[in-house]
Write a protein that holds these residues in place. Sequence first.
Motif, short mmCIF file in Angstrom:
data_model
loop_
_atom_site.label_atom_id
_atom_site.label_comp_id
_atom_site.label_asym_id
_atom_site.label_seq_id
_atom_site.Cartn_x
_atom_site.Cartn_y
_atom_site.Cartn_z
N PRO A 1 0.83 -1.22 0.00
CA PRO A 1 0.00 0.00 0.00
C PRO A 1 0.86 1.27 0.00
O PRO A 1 2.00 1.27 0.48
CB PRO A 1 -0.81 -0.11 1.29
N LEU A 2 0.26 2.34 -0.49
CA LEU A 2 0.93 3.64 -0.56
C LEU A 2 0.20 4.64 0.32
O LEU A 2 -1.03 4.74 0.30
CB LEU A 2 0.92 4.14 -2.01
N VAL A 3 0.98 5.42 1.08
CA VAL A 3 0.44 6.54 1.85
C VAL A 3 1.09 7.82 1.35
O VAL A 3 2.32 7.96 1.39
CB VAL A 3 0.69 6.39 3.36
N VAL A 4 0.28 8.73 0.85
CA VAL A 4 0.75 10.04 0.41
C VAL A 4 0.59 11.01 1.58
O VAL A 4 -0.46 11.03 2.22
CB VAL A 4 -0.05 10.53 -0.81
N ILE A 5 1.63 11.79 1.86
CA ILE A 5 1.61 12.71 3.00
C ILE A 5 1.67 14.15 2.49
O ILE A 5 2.54 14.49 1.67
CB ILE A 5 2.80 12.45 3.93
N VAL A 6 0.78 15.00 2.98
CA VAL A 6 0.76 16.41 2.58
C VAL A 6 1.16 17.25 3.79
O VAL A 6 0.58 17.12 4.87
CB VAL A 6 -0.62 16.84 2.06
N HIS A 7 2.14 18.10 3.58
CA HIS A 7 2.76 18.85 4.67
C HIS A 7 1.90 19.97 5.23
O HIS A 7 0.93 20.43 4.63
CB HIS A 7 4.10 19.43 4.20
N GLN A 8 2.32 20.46 6.42
CA GLN A 8 1.69 21.61 7.07
C GLN A 8 2.24 22.90 6.45
O GLN A 8 3.00 22.86 5.49
CB GLN A 8 1.90 21.56 8.59
N TRP A 9 1.86 24.03 6.99
CA TRP A 9 2.09 25.31 6.31
C TRP A 9 3.56 25.73 6.22
O TRP A 9 3.89 26.62 5.44
CB TRP A 9 1.25 26.42 6.93
N MET A 10 4.46 25.09 6.98
CA MET A 10 5.88 25.41 6.88
C MET A 10 6.56 24.68 5.73
O MET A 10 7.76 24.80 5.53
CB MET A 10 6.58 25.09 8.19
N GLY A 11 5.79 23.92 4.98
CA GLY A 11 6.36 23.17 3.86
C GLY A 11 6.81 21.79 4.29
O GLY A 11 6.60 21.36 5.43
N LEU A 12 7.44 21.07 3.38
CA LEU A 12 7.91 19.72 3.65
C LEU A 12 9.13 19.79 4.57
O LEU A 12 10.20 20.28 4.18
CB LEU A 12 8.26 19.01 2.34
#
Length: 260
Positions: A51-62
């Motif tokens: 399985p794949l989990v895509v992670i989207v960062h918070q407002w400070m970026g990656l």
Amino acid sequence: MFLFKRVHVLLGSLLLSFSFLQAGEDVVYKDGDTELQGYVAVPDKVEGKVPLVVIVHQWMGLTDYEKSRAEQLAKLGYVAFAVDIYGKGVRPANRAEAGKQAGSYKEDRALYRQRLNAGLTVALKQPNVDASRVVAIGYCFGGTGVIELARSGANIAGVVSFHGGLDSPVPADGGNIKCKVLACHGADDPFVKPEDLAAFEKEMRDHQVDWQLIKYGGAVHSFTQKMAGDDPSKGAAYNAQADERSWTHMLDFFKVAMGK
């Protein structure tokens, strides 16, 4: 005997240090002419498709925060890909810069969705990924992002929003959602207005989305992030109990959404 104990302590410290070293790697990709830099972490041993989990960062970026989450997920057997929304080298130095960057994408949801899907496309190209078992998770700005990814009609199994903005700027877009939705929300988060929360719930209901909203008592914004500090009166603070519980709820959601 003293020397042995000292060597043992030193070795223990070295091992502890090594346990925190990141085993993933940066991935440079593009959205049109914009160069982006994501991060991928994979399990130590991979047999077949996973399985794949895509992670989207918070407002400070990656940042190292998302990378550490990717490492956590890789240890559990997932390929984890942290996307970059802002662009390679674009990392806010302070809250003012972060607000400006995040605000520009919240005001241009079409561009936000474009960047999210660019990251998803690259993530799906990583070795050993099972394209039929994909979820996306996001924190704060990224928590808003994963819901926008779902609203874009992305063909994924589910999204998990941690203390994200739960507004509903275009309610009709809920009709594009094909996946399951889990929103993990601080019950005392002052940055999510009651009317926005109500609009989000209405959007989910109106379009018969398979959705869950879990509220954590005593938790405010950024409850999963230690860098937010420990003062809830500021509106954003770490909450260990909510962090642990939301992580468990996420893993349970994974089992339902993609059988893992």
